[in-house]
Design a protein around this motif. Structure first.
Motif, PDB file in Angstrom:
ATOM      1  N   PHE B 168       0.836  -1.206   0.000  1.00  0.00           N
ATOM      2  CA  PHE B 168       0.000   0.000   0.000  1.00  0.00           C
ATOM      3  C   PHE B 168       0.865   1.248   0.000  1.00  0.00           C
ATOM      4  O   PHE B 168       0.528   2.257  -0.630  1.00  0.00           O
ATOM      5  CB  PHE B 168      -0.933   0.021   1.225  1.00  0.00           C
ATOM      6  N   ALA B 169       1.980   1.174   0.695  1.00  0.00           N
ATOM      7  CA  ALA B 169       2.846   2.356   0.787  1.00  0.00           C
ATOM      8  C   ALA B 169       3.443   2.732  -0.569  1.00  0.00           C
ATOM      9  O   ALA B 169       3.822   3.875  -0.791  1.00  0.00           O
ATOM     10  CB  ALA B 169       3.957   2.103   1.801  1.00  0.00           C
ATOM     11  N   LYS B 170       3.486   1.744  -1.480  1.00  0.00           N
ATOM     12  CA  LYS B 170       4.078   2.038  -2.796  1.00  0.00           C
ATOM     13  C   LYS B 170       3.107   2.796  -3.704  1.00  0.00           C
ATOM     14  O   LYS B 170       3.507   3.328  -4.738  1.00  0.00           O
ATOM     15  CB  LYS B 170       4.459   0.716  -3.492  1.00  0.00           C
ATOM     16  N   ILE B 171       1.846   2.824  -3.352  1.00  0.00           N
ATOM     17  CA  ILE B 171       0.847   3.477  -4.225  1.00  0.00           C
ATOM     18  C   ILE B 171       1.121   4.973  -4.268  1.00  0.00           C
ATOM     19  O   ILE B 171       1.374   5.595  -3.227  1.00  0.00           O
ATOM     20  CB  ILE B 171      -0.577   3.214  -3.709  1.00  0.00           C
ATOM     21  N   SER B 172       1.072   5.542  -5.460  1.00  0.00           N
ATOM     22  CA  SER B 172       1.330   6.985  -5.584  1.00  0.00           C
ATOM     23  C   SER B 172       0.196   7.752  -4.918  1.00  0.00           C
ATOM     24  O   SER B 172      -0.934   7.289  -4.862  1.00  0.00           O
ATOM     25  CB  SER B 172       1.438   7.391  -7.057  1.00  0.00           C
ATOM     26  N   ARG B 173       0.527   8.911  -4.420  1.00  0.00           N
ATOM     27  CA  ARG B 173      -0.398   9.643  -3.561  1.00  0.00           C
ATOM     28  C   ARG B 173      -1.443  10.434  -4.351  1.00  0.00           C
ATOM     29  O   ARG B 173      -1.770  11.567  -3.984  1.00  0.00           O
ATOM     30  CB  ARG B 173       0.381  10.580  -2.627  1.00  0.00           C
ATOM     31  N   ARG B 174      -1.933   9.855  -5.397  1.00  0.00           N
ATOM     32  CA  ARG B 174      -3.023  10.498  -6.106  1.00  0.00           C
ATOM     33  C   ARG B 174      -3.772   9.421  -6.894  1.00  0.00           C
ATOM     34  O   ARG B 174      -3.231   8.362  -7.153  1.00  0.00           O
ATOM     35  CB  ARG B 174      -2.525  11.592  -7.042  1.00  0.00           C
ATOM     36  N   GLY B 175      -4.965   9.750  -7.251  1.00  0.00           N
ATOM     37  CA  GLY B 175      -5.711   8.819  -8.092  1.00  0.00           C
ATOM     38  C   GLY B 175      -6.574   7.882  -7.279  1.00  0.00           C
ATOM     39  O   GLY B 175      -6.516   7.804  -6.053  1.00  0.00           O
ATOM     40  N   TYR B 176      -7.355   7.145  -8.000  1.00  0.00           N
ATOM     41  CA  TYR B 176      -8.378   6.284  -7.420  1.00  0.00           C
ATOM     42  C   TYR B 176      -7.818   5.296  -6.419  1.00  0.00           C
ATOM     43  O   TYR B 176      -8.365   5.129  -5.326  1.00  0.00           O
ATOM     44  CB  TYR B 176      -9.105   5.573  -8.571  1.00  0.00           C
ATOM     45  N   TYR B 177      -6.716   4.619  -6.758  1.00  0.00           N
ATOM     46  CA  TYR B 177      -6.215   3.544  -5.888  1.00  0.00           C
ATOM     47  C   TYR B 177      -5.655   4.080  -4.584  1.00  0.00           C
ATOM     48  O   TYR B 177      -5.642   3.380  -3.574  1.00  0.00           O
ATOM     49  CB  TYR B 177      -5.211   2.670  -6.649  1.00  0.00           C
ATOM     50  N   TYR B 178      -5.202   5.312  -4.613  1.00  0.00           N
ATOM     51  CA  TYR B 178      -4.726   5.911  -3.364  1.00  0.00           C
ATOM     52  C   TYR B 178      -5.899   6.060  -2.398  1.00  0.00           C
ATOM     53  O   TYR B 178      -5.808   5.697  -1.221  1.00  0.00           O
ATOM     54  CB  TYR B 178      -4.063   7.268  -3.622  1.00  0.00           C
ATOM     55  N   PHE B 179      -7.004   6.600  -2.922  1.00  0.00           N
ATOM     56  CA  PHE B 179      -8.152   6.804  -2.032  1.00  0.00           C
ATOM     57  C   PHE B 179      -8.743   5.475  -1.583  1.00  0.00           C
ATOM     58  O   PHE B 179      -9.205   5.335  -0.446  1.00  0.00           O
ATOM     59  CB  PHE B 179      -9.211   7.670  -2.737  1.00  0.00           C
ATOM     60  N   LEU B 180      -8.678   4.511  -2.462  1.00  0.00           N
ATOM     61  CA  LEU B 180      -9.155   3.172  -2.111  1.00  0.00           C
ATOM     62  C   LEU B 180      -8.286   2.603  -0.987  1.00  0.00           C
ATOM     63  O   LEU B 180      -8.773   2.036   0.001  1.00  0.00           O
ATOM     64  CB  LEU B 180      -9.057   2.293  -3.354  1.00  0.00           C
ATOM     65  N   ALA B 181      -6.969   2.796  -1.119  1.00  0.00           N
ATOM     66  CA  ALA B 181      -6.043   2.275  -0.103  1.00  0.00           C
ATOM     67  C   ALA B 181      -6.249   2.984   1.228  1.00  0.00           C
ATOM     68  O   ALA B 181      -6.199   2.364   2.295  1.00  0.00           O
ATOM     69  CB  ALA B 181      -4.601   2.458  -0.569  1.00  0.00           C
ATOM     70  N   LEU B 182      -6.493   4.297   1.171  1.00  0.00           N
ATOM     71  CA  LEU B 182      -6.731   5.052   2.409  1.00  0.00           C
ATOM     72  C   LEU B 182      -8.037   4.589   3.060  1.00  0.00           C
ATOM     73  O   LEU B 182      -8.136   4.490   4.286  1.00  0.00           O
ATOM     74  CB  LEU B 182      -6.773   6.546   2.095  1.00  0.00           C
ATOM     75  N   TYR B 183      -9.025   4.324   2.227  1.00  0.00           N
ATOM     76  CA  TYR B 183     -10.291   3.785   2.737  1.00  0.00           C
ATOM     77  C   TYR B 183     -10.047   2.458   3.442  1.00  0.00           C
ATOM     78  O   TYR B 183     -10.515   2.227   4.561  1.00  0.00           O
ATOM     79  CB  TYR B 183     -11.262   3.628   1.566  1.00  0.00           C
ATOM     80  N   VAL B 184      -9.274   1.595   2.792  1.00  0.00           N
ATOM     81  CA  VAL B 184      -8.976   0.270   3.374  1.00  0.00           C
ATOM     82  C   VAL B 184      -8.210   0.439   4.675  1.00  0.00           C
ATOM     83  O   VAL B 184      -8.466  -0.241   5.669  1.00  0.00           O
ATOM     84  CB  VAL B 184      -8.169  -0.576   2.369  1.00  0.00           C
ATOM     85  N   ALA B 185      -7.251   1.381   4.676  1.00  0.00           N
ATOM     86  CA  ALA B 185      -6.438   1.605   5.874  1.00  0.00           C
ATOM     87  C   ALA B 185      -7.323   2.050   7.038  1.00  0.00           C
ATOM     88  O   ALA B 185      -7.090   1.666   8.198  1.00  0.00           O
ATOM     89  CB  ALA B 185      -5.378   2.654   5.585  1.00  0.00           C
ATOM     90  N   SER B 186      -8.355   2.839   6.734  1.00  0.00           N
ATOM     91  CA  SER B 186      -9.266   3.304   7.778  1.00  0.00           C
ATOM     92  C   SER B 186     -10.092   2.160   8.336  1.00  0.00           C
ATOM     93  O   SER B 186     -10.353   2.103   9.541  1.00  0.00           O
ATOM     94  CB  SER B 186     -10.187   4.391   7.218  1.00  0.00           C
ATOM     95  N   ILE B 187     -10.478   1.247   7.456  1.00  0.00           N
ATOM     96  CA  ILE B 187     -11.228   0.073   7.930  1.00  0.00           C
ATOM     97  C   ILE B 187     -10.298  -0.833   8.721  1.00  0.00           C
ATOM     98  O   ILE B 187     -10.668  -1.443   9.731  1.00  0.00           O
ATOM     99  CB  ILE B 187     -11.808  -0.706   6.724  1.00  0.00           C
ATOM    100  N   ARG B 188      -9.061  -0.894   8.257  1.00  0.00           N
ATOM    101  CA  ARG B 188      -8.089  -1.822   8.850  1.00  0.00           C
ATOM    102  C   ARG B 188      -7.824  -1.491  10.313  1.00  0.00           C
ATOM    103  O   ARG B 188      -7.667  -2.391  11.138  1.00  0.00           O
ATOM    104  CB  ARG B 188      -6.802  -1.716   8.037  1.00  0.00           C
ATOM    105  N   VAL B 189      -7.767  -0.198  10.612  1.00  0.00           N
ATOM    106  CA  VAL B 189      -7.486   0.160  12.012  1.00  0.00           C
ATOM    107  C   VAL B 189      -8.621  -0.315  12.923  1.00  0.00           C
ATOM    108  O   VAL B 189      -8.411  -0.600  14.101  1.00  0.00           O
ATOM    109  CB  VAL B 189      -7.238   1.669  12.229  1.00  0.00           C
ATOM    110  N   LEU B 190      -9.828  -0.394  12.356  1.00  0.00           N
ATOM    111  CA  LEU B 190     -10.977  -0.836  13.159  1.00  0.00           C
ATOM    112  C   LEU B 190     -11.041  -2.340  13.303  1.00  0.00           C
ATOM    113  O   LEU B 190     -11.462  -2.862  14.329  1.00  0.00           O
ATOM    114  CB  LEU B 190     -12.278  -0.354  12.506  1.00  0.00           C
ATOM    115  N   SER B 191     -10.649  -3.030  12.246  1.00  0.00           N
ATOM    116  CA  SER B 191     -10.859  -4.483  12.247  1.00  0.00           C
ATOM    117  C   SER B 191      -9.646  -5.266  12.733  1.00  0.00           C
ATOM    118  O   SER B 191      -9.727  -6.468  12.906  1.00  0.00           O
ATOM    119  CB  SER B 191     -11.253  -4.959  10.846  1.00  0.00           C
TER     120      SER B 191
END
Lengths: 227, 595, 216
Positions: B168-191
């Protein structure tokens, strides 16, 4: 329970991020609506017409020599909420204008010299693009439609300009033409409605054009469509 | 999911390669003229001919020969244009998996990505096995992000937290997959369950969120005098004084997971919202205009950040390249944010957030139902009831939500409309009674129509169901194949391909339904229990009410009067549903409770 | 509990347990309340400028194609005042020629209608929405007008009244389409009544919006 449901939804939230087109793969033409399909503006429409029978009273007010009061009956088949075909027959009671009275009485012109429509029928299509509701003082709702019509007309005419062959004025003959127009309909109940039509007729008969304007108020009874 | 993955890992690639190789006759090499003709036909948009000729070339060649992969690529592209997406995916997979023609790899990945964004496909084979497990080397940035993202997901699902974070850290900080990864990271902290996985999740979140944004958020909180808030403490534990990501796990306050998840969702929503607005105009001049996003949680501002000039154009272009997907992730982030706020008992904020979910990005029925709950909990039962009635609209007929009746009953009970409360309970039984009876009789759950229908709409089963449906549609479409396809054997080959995949996916769907139907059945039974309880309580309330003396003054609150004239317009409901009105319904109900 | 009260309790409980028909279409009120959709009114701008093309088809000697302009000040969503004027481009019907040729008579010149100015009170009790081919939704209103009209004929300048009905459909925040049907009733020297049917289609421009209310 609700908390558990929502907490449980967090894990599916993870799954939500999986790419997917949801319902967009749906085939057109399948009956049921899916939520992400393009939704119709109105669902479970209250007023839907199928077979319409109406009786109307109207007027042809524009002619300088005669005003026609029309009594008509018609039938329309509403194929969909937007398209319908209709047919109508009119009987006219012609009322002479004061101008014509003067010409006949003071100048001795024979009645045969004045063109009149005796009866006419029309058939055509109705296109209803607008269906709406209006809130009256926040208490009740008035439902209605706006439509445009295009009809072919066949008329029985009598009288008209004198010619060499008919120096006393034209005799009875047929006239043909069309009648584009528009109208509005107001619903009273599911089966009863009132409609107001305005049509501009273009009739051709015996080498002459006639352009009467028709205003009509009709009371309709209709069956409900279960489309 | 694990068992499905295992199946997919074993069977998927084997089936694909077997199918594709079955028709490779190890005879003379394919005629280069045929390949050239195929390429020409494709250039002239004659896709049926291109597919036919590509197939002829492949059938006469074998893997490794010149132009073999190119022919596979043209075949895939032609099939894609003709709407045979699954078949095209199989050939793109072959090209991407074999990688004997390096210049074709990015094109194949690109095609797979665009299909994956728009249509259902075999996720196990393509997203997990191919992308998740393969190191592709150098790919263009946006395609590399696609691969990194799925590699992260695959590793995460296997419990390889550190590897997942590294991807995930390799994903460039723009574009769809970045926001998807950030979304996943937010869920990940909860689960995250264990301490190690929580640490990894927190670190991954901080890395993706970025020290600049973490610093901006912390500064903004300090400026507003909120330096002692849980969120501020959470942020302090993620970055040091030099604004570098540095996790101090022991400094994280209790409940930090929710704080970070809320912040992550809010950031995804805010930044994607700003980018979607700007992506409408990618004119060079417009790209350089100032761009900023305001991160808010439930209407409370957290911080604002301006995108530096040198990053604006790239960020906007990246969003514009996958605009629909970016809109989609924005909707998801808002929806999840609202659910988190509801859990935190911030009901008004949850309601407001749900109202911001863009239409079409999330299921309208779910949004309405959750808004109803939020309004009920926020103390506005009239609005809640209105939203529940909106769920009776024909378009929501398929919504599985037994709690709809329960909430209706609760609101009627609240206003002492006991008859109406009982009607709500009765409607629940009318809708679910037969299914519940069958559940109790022990009928297999996937054979109970109501249960199966609801289970197919569960996320995990829905994707498989849609894929199977799509496969069947494309399979039926094969009947349109002309004589040349039939005589060359392409028709038969594709039929076999589709049949195998349909059978495989049907099996996976049935396995998925085992779990989904169980969940649905449990929900139904749970709801029935709640409805029974409600009826009992209503019965109690009736007797209690009737047994009170008449001396009590009936301080009956009248229902709000509808004004004759007002700034707002009132449309009385008459059985007809206007789609734009559904979120605006309000139920004017008289309080019959005697004080 | 007394016997009477027991009976009453039991009767009421049985009544409540009996299964009534569910509320079907429109029968919401028997479930203890009424359902409304409450929305903010769109486009309540104070000022409206309108340009319309119309027709006045009733005169036997001249048919008029009209160009009308108006300014309407909307006090509230319920009433407004309109200042309007129209100019009529008249086309001879040929009746005068026909009378001369066919009947050898010269009609008395009553004059052709050249223009009208009027000021009307506008009442807008109906506000609603329209679905266009069950796809897009536009809001609109129906209104009634009545007021003073002054006609400018070639031979006279009679006063009169006008009244009618109109339908307005909002296309977007600033523009709306209007359909008006009116009757201009002139009273030349208060000795006779001259009715002139008027039908027009117009485009309105609205401005002067207040602070937008947030939707709940």
């Amino acid at each position: 329970m609700r908390m558990r449901v929502l907490a449980g939804l967090l894990l599916p939230a993870l799954l939500l991020l999986l790419p997917g087109p949801a319902f967009s793969a749906k085939k057109k033409g399948e009956q049921e609506l899916e939520e992400s399909d393009k939704l119709p503006a109105v669902q479970n429409r209250k007023y839907r017409l199928e077979h319409e029978f109406n009786a109307a009273i109207g007027v042809l007010p524009v002619d300088a020599f005669v005003k026609g009061v029309t009594f008509s009956g018609g039938y329309a088949w509403h194929i969909t909420d937007t398209w319908a075909v209709e047919g109508r027959g009119y009987y006219l009671r012609n009322v002479k204008t004061s101008l014509r009275d003067k010409l006949e009485n003071n100048f001795g012109e024979p009645p045969q010299k004045f063109a009149e429509i005796t009866w006419y029928t029309e058939a055509g299509v109705v296109f209803t693009p607008l269906y709406g509701k209006l809130s009256f003082f926040n208490r009740t709702l008035a439902y209605g439609e706006f439509f445009v019509t295009l009809n072919a007309v066949v008329a029985r005419m009598n009288g008209g300009k004198a010619t060499d062959e008919e120096p006393q004025g034209k005799s009875a003959r047929m006239g043909f033409g069309g009648a584009p127009g528009f109208g509005i309909r107001g619903y009273i109940t599911e089966h009863l409605s009132v409609r107001f039509d305005l049509k501009s007729m273009l009739l051709y008969s015996a080498g002459e054009g006639h352009y009467p304007l028709s205003l009509m108020l009709a009371f309709s009874y209709s069956t409900r469509s279960d489309l | 999911m694990t068992s499905l993955q295992s199946w997919g890992k074993l069977i998927g690639p084997a089936v694909v390669m077997a199918s594709l190789c079955a028709w490779s006759v190890p005879a003379a090499a394919g005629d280069p003229k045929v390949f050239a003709q195929a390429k020409d036909a494709f250039g002239r948009n004659e896709y049926r001919l291109a597919a036919h000729l590509s197939w002829r070339y492949i059938a006469k060649s074998k893997s490794g020969e010149e132009k073999y992969e190119s022919a596979q690529f043209f075949l895939a592209s032609a099939l894609e244009k003709l709407g045979y997406y699954h078949a095209s995916v199989e050939y793109y997979y072959a090209v991407a998996n074999n990688r004997q023609t390096p210049e074709l790899l990015p094109r194949a990945i690109k095609s797979l990505e665009s299909i994956a964004l728009e249509r259902p496909l075999d996720e196990g084979l393509i997203l997990r096995d191919l992308l998740g497990d393969t190191d592709f080397g150098d790919l263009p940035t946006d395609l590399a992000d696609f691969a990194y993202y799925w590699q992260g997901i695959t590793n995460m699902e296997r419990g390889l937290d550190a590897w997942a974070s590294e991807r995930f850290a390799k994903i460039s900080r723009r574009g769809y997959y970045y926001f998807l990864a950030l979304y996943v990271a937010s869920i990940r902290v909860l689960s995250a369950a264990t301490t190690d996985s929580k640490k990894e999740a927190a670190l991954s979140f901080a890395t993706l969120f970025g020290p600049l944004d973490l610093g901006s958020a912390l500064d903004a909180l300090r400026r507003r005098g909120e330096a002692d808030s849980k969120l501020a403490y959470s942020l302090k534990a993620l970055i040091n004084d030099d604004n570098v990501v540095s996790l101090r796990y022991d400094k994280l306050p209790k409940g930090w997971e929710v704080e970070l998840a809320l912040l992550g969702m809010a950031r995804v929503e805010a930044e994607t919202g700003a980018l979607v607005n700007r992506a409408k105009d990618t004119d060079e001049e417009q790209l350089g205009m100032p761009l900023s996003y305001n991160v808010q949680i439930g209407g409370m501002p957290i911080y604002t950040r301006a995108v530096p000039f040198e990053e604006r154009a790239a960020a906007i272009r990246a969003a514009a390249a996958r605009l629909k997907a970016v809109r989609g992730i924005r909707g998801k982030a808002l929806h999840t944010l609202a659910r988190l706020l509801f859990e935190q008992k911030q009901f008004a904020a949850a309601y407001g957030t749900l109202g911001n979910v863009p239409r079409g990005s999330e299921l309208g029925s779910e949004i309405l139902l959750e808004r109803a709950w939020s309004k009920y909990k926020a103390g506005d039962p009239h609005r809640a009831m209105g939203l529940l009635y909106a769920l009776d609209a024909p378009v929501f007929r398929k919504l599985f939500a037994p709690e709809k009746y329960l909430l209706r009953g609760l609101i009627y009970r609240r206003f002492c409309h006991f008859r109406a409360a009982k009607i709500a309970a009765r409607r629940f039984r009318t809708e679910f009674g037969a299914a519940l009876q069958q559940i109790r009789e022990g009928k297999p759950l996937d054979e109970i129509g109501r249960v199966r229908e609801a289970a197919l709409r569960r996320i995990q089963s829905m994707k498989l169901h849609l894929f199977v449906r799509s496969l069947r549609q494309e399979y039926a479409k094969l009947e349109d194949a002309g004589d040349e396809w039939r005589s060359a054997g392409l028709y038969k080959h594709l039929r076999t391909l589709y049949k195998q995949k349909i059978d495989q996916m049907k099996g996976e769907l049935e396995r998925s339904l085992e779990e989904s139907t169980r969940e649905v059945a449990e929900e139904m039974l749970d709801a029935e229990e709640q409805v029974n309880l409600l009826e009992y309580e209503v019965g109690q309330a009736i007797f209690q009410r009737l047994s009170e003396s008449g001396a009590l003054s009936a301080a009956r609150k009248r229902a709000a009067r509808i004004p004759l004239s007002s700034e707002r317009v009132y449309y009385k409901f008459s059985g007809e549903y206007w789609t734009d009105e559904l979120p605006h319904y309000k139920f004017n109900i008289e309080d019959r409770c005697v004080e | 509990m007394t016997t009477t009260r027991r009976v009453l309790t039991l009767t009421c409980a049985l009544a409540l347990l009996a299964s009534p028909a569910d509320a079907a279409k429109g029968g919401i009120s028997d479930q203890g309340g009424e359902l409304y959709s409450i929305e903010k009114r769109d486009l309540v701008g104070s000022h409206e400028l309108m340009l319309a093309l119309g027709a006045m088809p009733m005169d036997a000697f001249f048919k008029g194609m009209t160009l009308q302009g108006s300014y309407t000040y909307h006090f509230t969503h319920l009433y407004a005042v309109e200042f309007a004027g129209l100019y009529s481009f008249n086309f001879a019907t040929g009746l005068e020629q026909e009378l001369k040729e066919r009947f050898d008579v010269q009609p008395t010149k009553t004059g052709e209608l050249l223009s009208i100015i009027n000021v009307n009170f506008v009442l807008k009790p109906l506000y609603g929405k329209f679905a266009v081919i069950n796809d897009k939704i536009f809001t609109g209103e129906m209104y009634f007008v009545a007021g003073y009209a002054h006609g400018f004929f070639s031979a006279a300048k009679p006063a009169g009244i006008d009244f009618g009905v109109g339908l307005r459909m909002f296309i977007n925040k600033y523009f709306s389409l209007r359909l008006d049907i009116r009757d201009y009733m002139f009273l030349p020297e208060f000795k006779s009544v001259s009715n002139n049917l008027f039908i027009s289609f117009g485009l309105g421009l609205t401005f002067g919006f207040g602070e937008e209310e947030k939707e709940d």
